[in-house]
Design a protein around this motif. Structure first.
Motif, PDB file in Angstrom:
ATOM      1  N   VAL A 105       0.831  -1.214   0.000  1.00 37.34           N
ATOM      2  CA  VAL A 105       0.000   0.000   0.000  1.00 37.34           C
ATOM      3  C   VAL A 105       0.865   1.263   0.000  1.00 37.34           C
ATOM      4  N   GLY A 106       2.195   1.111   0.068  1.00 39.46           N
ATOM      5  CA  GLY A 106       3.091   2.261   0.027  1.00 39.46           C
ATOM      6  C   GLY A 106       3.465   2.615  -1.408  1.00 39.46           C
ATOM      7  N   VAL A 107       4.609   3.273  -1.586  1.00 35.83           N
ATOM      8  CA  VAL A 107       4.965   3.733  -2.946  1.00 35.83           C
ATOM      9  C   VAL A 107       5.164   2.572  -3.909  1.00 35.83           C
ATOM     10  N   SER A 108       5.778   1.483  -3.453  1.00 39.03           N
ATOM     11  CA  SER A 108       5.963   0.376  -4.405  1.00 39.03           C
ATOM     12  C   SER A 108       4.621  -0.274  -4.731  1.00 39.03           C
ATOM     13  N   GLY A 109       3.688  -0.258  -3.777  1.00 37.44           N
ATOM     14  CA  GLY A 109       2.339  -0.769  -4.031  1.00 37.44           C
ATOM     15  C   GLY A 109       1.603   0.086  -5.048  1.00 37.44           C
ATOM     16  N   GLN A 110       1.857   1.404  -4.970  1.00 30.10           N
ATOM     17  CA  GLN A 110       1.194   2.288  -5.942  1.00 30.10           C
ATOM     18  C   GLN A 110       1.696   2.008  -7.359  1.00 30.10           C
ATOM     19  N   LEU A 111       3.005   1.769  -7.482  1.00 28.39           N
ATOM     20  CA  LEU A 111       3.532   1.409  -8.805  1.00 28.39           C
ATOM     21  C   LEU A 111       2.949   0.069  -9.266  1.00 28.39           C
ATOM     22  N   LEU A 112       2.880  -0.880  -8.320  1.00 30.95           N
ATOM     23  CA  LEU A 112       2.311  -2.184  -8.671  1.00 30.95           C
ATOM     24  C   LEU A 112       0.874  -2.024  -9.170  1.00 30.95           C
ATOM     25  N   ASP A 113       0.069  -1.245  -8.460  1.00 37.30           N
ATOM     26  CA  ASP A 113      -1.329  -1.032  -8.876  1.00 37.30           C
ATOM     27  C   ASP A 113      -1.415  -0.401 -10.266  1.00 37.30           C
ATOM     28  N   LYS A 114      -0.514   0.564 -10.517  1.00 34.68           N
ATOM     29  CA  LYS A 114      -0.527   1.220 -11.839  1.00 34.68           C
ATOM     30  C   LYS A 114      -0.226   0.207 -12.932  1.00 34.68           C
ATOM     31  N   MET A 115       0.776  -0.633 -12.671  1.00 39.28           N
ATOM     32  CA  MET A 115       1.148  -1.627 -13.687  1.00 39.28           C
ATOM     33  C   MET A 115       0.013  -2.628 -13.894  1.00 39.28           C
ATOM     34  N   LEU A 116      -0.590  -3.071 -12.786  1.00 40.51           N
ATOM     35  CA  LEU A 116      -1.704  -4.021 -12.898  1.00 40.51           C
ATOM     36  C   LEU A 116      -2.848  -3.396 -13.693  1.00 40.51           C
ATOM     37  N   ASN A 117      -3.185  -2.159 -13.328  1.00 41.16           N
ATOM     38  CA  ASN A 117      -4.303  -1.488 -14.018  1.00 41.16           C
ATOM     39  C   ASN A 117      -4.019  -1.322 -15.503  1.00 41.16           C
ATOM     40  N   ALA A 118      -2.770  -0.969 -15.825  1.00 35.25           N
ATOM     41  CA  ALA A 118      -2.413  -0.780 -17.234  1.00 35.25           C
ATOM     42  C   ALA A 118      -2.550  -2.090 -18.010  1.00 35.25           C
ATOM     43  N   SER A 119      -2.377  -3.210 -17.310  1.00 37.76           N
ATOM     44  CA  SER A 119      -2.489  -4.499 -18.009  1.00 37.76           C
ATOM     45  C   SER A 119      -3.926  -5.035 -17.972  1.00 37.76           C
ATOM     46  N   GLY A 120      -4.826  -4.256 -17.355  1.00 34.91           N
ATOM     47  CA  GLY A 120      -6.237  -4.673 -17.304  1.00 34.91           C
ATOM     48  C   GLY A 120      -6.570  -5.501 -16.074  1.00 34.91           C
ATOM     49  N   MET A 121      -5.667  -5.539 -15.088  1.00 39.38           N
ATOM     50  CA  MET A 121      -5.953  -6.315 -13.870  1.00 39.38           C
ATOM     51  C   MET A 121      -6.006  -5.354 -12.671  1.00 39.38           C
ATOM     52  N   SER A 122      -6.591  -5.825 -11.569  1.00 41.25           N
ATOM     53  CA  SER A 122      -6.589  -5.009 -10.353  1.00 41.25           C
ATOM     54  C   SER A 122      -6.810  -5.903  -9.146  1.00 41.25           C
ATOM     55  N   ARG A 123      -6.397  -5.375  -7.982  1.00 41.17           N
ATOM     56  CA  ARG A 123      -6.578  -6.207  -6.789  1.00 41.17           C
ATOM     57  C   ARG A 123      -8.049  -6.318  -6.377  1.00 41.17           C
ATOM     58  N   ASP A 124      -8.908  -5.446  -6.895  1.00 35.60           N
ATOM     59  CA  ASP A 124     -10.343  -5.555  -6.562  1.00 35.60           C
ATOM     60  C   ASP A 124     -11.021  -6.653  -7.357  1.00 35.60           C
ATOM     61  N   LYS A 125     -10.334  -7.156  -8.364  1.00 37.50           N
ATOM     62  CA  LYS A 125     -11.017  -8.025  -9.326  1.00 37.50           C
ATOM     63  C   LYS A 125     -10.303  -9.372  -9.479  1.00 37.50           C
ATOM     64  N   ASP A 126      -9.046  -9.332  -9.873  1.00 36.57           N
ATOM     65  CA  ASP A 126      -8.430 -10.603 -10.269  1.00 36.57           C
ATOM     66  C   ASP A 126      -7.060 -10.852  -9.657  1.00 36.57           C
ATOM     67  N   VAL A 127      -6.717 -10.108  -8.620  1.00 31.99           N
ATOM     68  CA  VAL A 127      -5.389 -10.278  -8.016  1.00 31.99           C
ATOM     69  C   VAL A 127      -5.508 -10.412  -6.500  1.00 31.99           C
ATOM     70  N   TYR A 128      -4.745 -11.362  -5.964  1.00 34.90           N
ATOM     71  CA  TYR A 128      -4.667 -11.573  -4.511  1.00 34.90           C
ATOM     72  C   TYR A 128      -3.200 -11.382  -4.127  1.00 34.90           C
ATOM     73  N   ILE A 129      -2.922 -10.678  -3.030  1.00 41.14           N
ATOM     74  CA  ILE A 129      -1.534 -10.283  -2.736  1.00 41.14           C
ATOM     75  C   ILE A 129      -1.131 -10.648  -1.306  1.00 41.14           C
ATOM     76  N   SER A 130       0.067 -11.192  -1.182  1.00 34.87           N
ATOM     77  CA  SER A 130       0.615 -11.444   0.158  1.00 34.87           C
ATOM     78  C   SER A 130       2.138 -11.289   0.104  1.00 34.87           C
ATOM     79  N   ASN A 131       2.804 -11.658   1.167  1.00 35.53           N
ATOM     80  CA  ASN A 131       4.264 -11.561   1.268  1.00 35.53           C
ATOM     81  C   ASN A 131       4.833 -12.843   1.856  1.00 35.53           C
ATOM     82  N   VAL A 132       6.111 -13.077   1.635  1.00 35.80           N
ATOM     83  CA  VAL A 132       6.777 -14.230   2.263  1.00 35.80           C
ATOM     84  C   VAL A 132       6.792 -14.038   3.775  1.00 35.80           C
TER      85      VAL A 132
END
Ligand code: URA
Length: 287
Positions: free
Chosen positions: A155-182
């Motif tokens: 949810v920080g700056v790297s998350g914002q870049l990730l969201d932008k990239m996902l959105n540009a590819s037609g995906m989003s965490r509200d729809k087709d992406v699930y996210i976690s960490n090691v």
């Protein structure tokens, strides 16, 4: 009191030292000097049984088994056993996750798990964000300060870049992406998590992938790819080539890719990251 030499440092050096030690956030609005502040009154302490009759002069018996400490002097703190500081370890994690049948059970088990010093120093256990049942699961490294604060991954700056990239590819965490960490707890001072911590957390993220059952896993950064693939190879060598993660006989297609935090420092690599994301889209469309 033992001379630590800290009083000779100028304020900026002292601040830099605190940040390097992981004390990089204010926990209150007002400064408190814990060395001179009075200890809380009437703390309860458990005393071992004694042969002598009567309690020591500083301790009053209030009810059976519980003794009240009188006075306001500094309270003695018993050292915790090293085992508790280190955390419960991989064997304990393996046995805990073995009985988890749902993501809710896994989240509850992780919240109850002894994650050692790392968990005690974190504000939140960061479990996941996005859509359960999504075809794509993204696995990062560990929460940073913003994620620790909000209890959600990326949810920080790297998350914002990730969201932008996902959105540009037609995906989003509200729809087709699930996210976690090691690692679900923020490493002190935002360091790379050490191997002992990664080893302890590995059973949780493997079970997490198994229960989330995505069609593909995108591993962001070297820590994630190395941990999930069990390799020593670096991310530059690993990225862009599909691999398989075998979890109890179930195979998950997994692609290592650059971490968005790395892309923020090396923008010239964004083209390769974009290519990897398109490869993920193709994989999801074909499966
Ligand atoms: N970096 C990660 O790897 N994960 C997060 O959740 C945030 C930053």
């Amino acid at each position: 009191m033992q001379d630590t030499g800290l009083h000779n440092m100028d304020a900026a050096t002292l601040l830099a030292w605190h940040i390097a030690m992981g004390a990089d956030e204010a926990i209150d609005d007002e400064c408190v000097d814990r060395f001179t502040a009075p200890a809380p009154q009437a703390a309860t302490v458990q005393q071992p049984p004694t042969q002598q009759s009567g309690a020591s002069p500083r301790v009053q018996q209030s009810r059976p088994g519980v003794q009240m400490q009188a006075g306001t002097g500094p309270r003695r703190v018993e050292a915790r056993p090293v085992q508790a500081i280190a955390g419960a370890g991989q064997a304990a994690a393996e046995s805990v996750v073995a009985s988890c049948k749902t993501l809710d059970e896994l989240e509850a088990a992780l919240n109850a798990f002894d994650g050692g010093l790392l968990k005690r120093s974190a504000k939140n256990t960061v479990f996941a964000d996005g859509t359960r049942g999504a075809p794509l699961m993204i696995v990062g490294e560990a929460p940073g300060a913003d994620e620790d604060q909000q209890g959600k991954p990326f949810v920080g700056v790297s998350g914002q870049l990730l969201d932008k990239m996902l959105n540009a590819s037609g995906m989003s965490r509200d729809k087709d992406v699930y996210i976690s960490n090691v690692v679900p707890w923020r490493p002190l001072g935002n360091r790379t998590p050490d191997q002992a911590v990664i080893t302890m957390c590995l059973p949780f993220i493997r079970k997490h992938i198994e229960l989330a059952a995505p069609k593909a896993v995108l591993m962001l950064g070297g820590v994630s790819a190395k941990a999930l693939l069990g390799t020593e190879d670096g991310i530059t060598r690993l990225r862009g080539r599909w691999r398989e993660i075998d979890i109890r006989g179930q195979k998950f297609a997994a692609l290592p890719a650059y971490h968005p935090a790395y892309l923020l420092r090396q923008p010239a690599l964004k083209g390769l990251a974009w290519r990897d994301l398109l490869a993920v889209k193709r994989k999801l469309q074909s499966s």
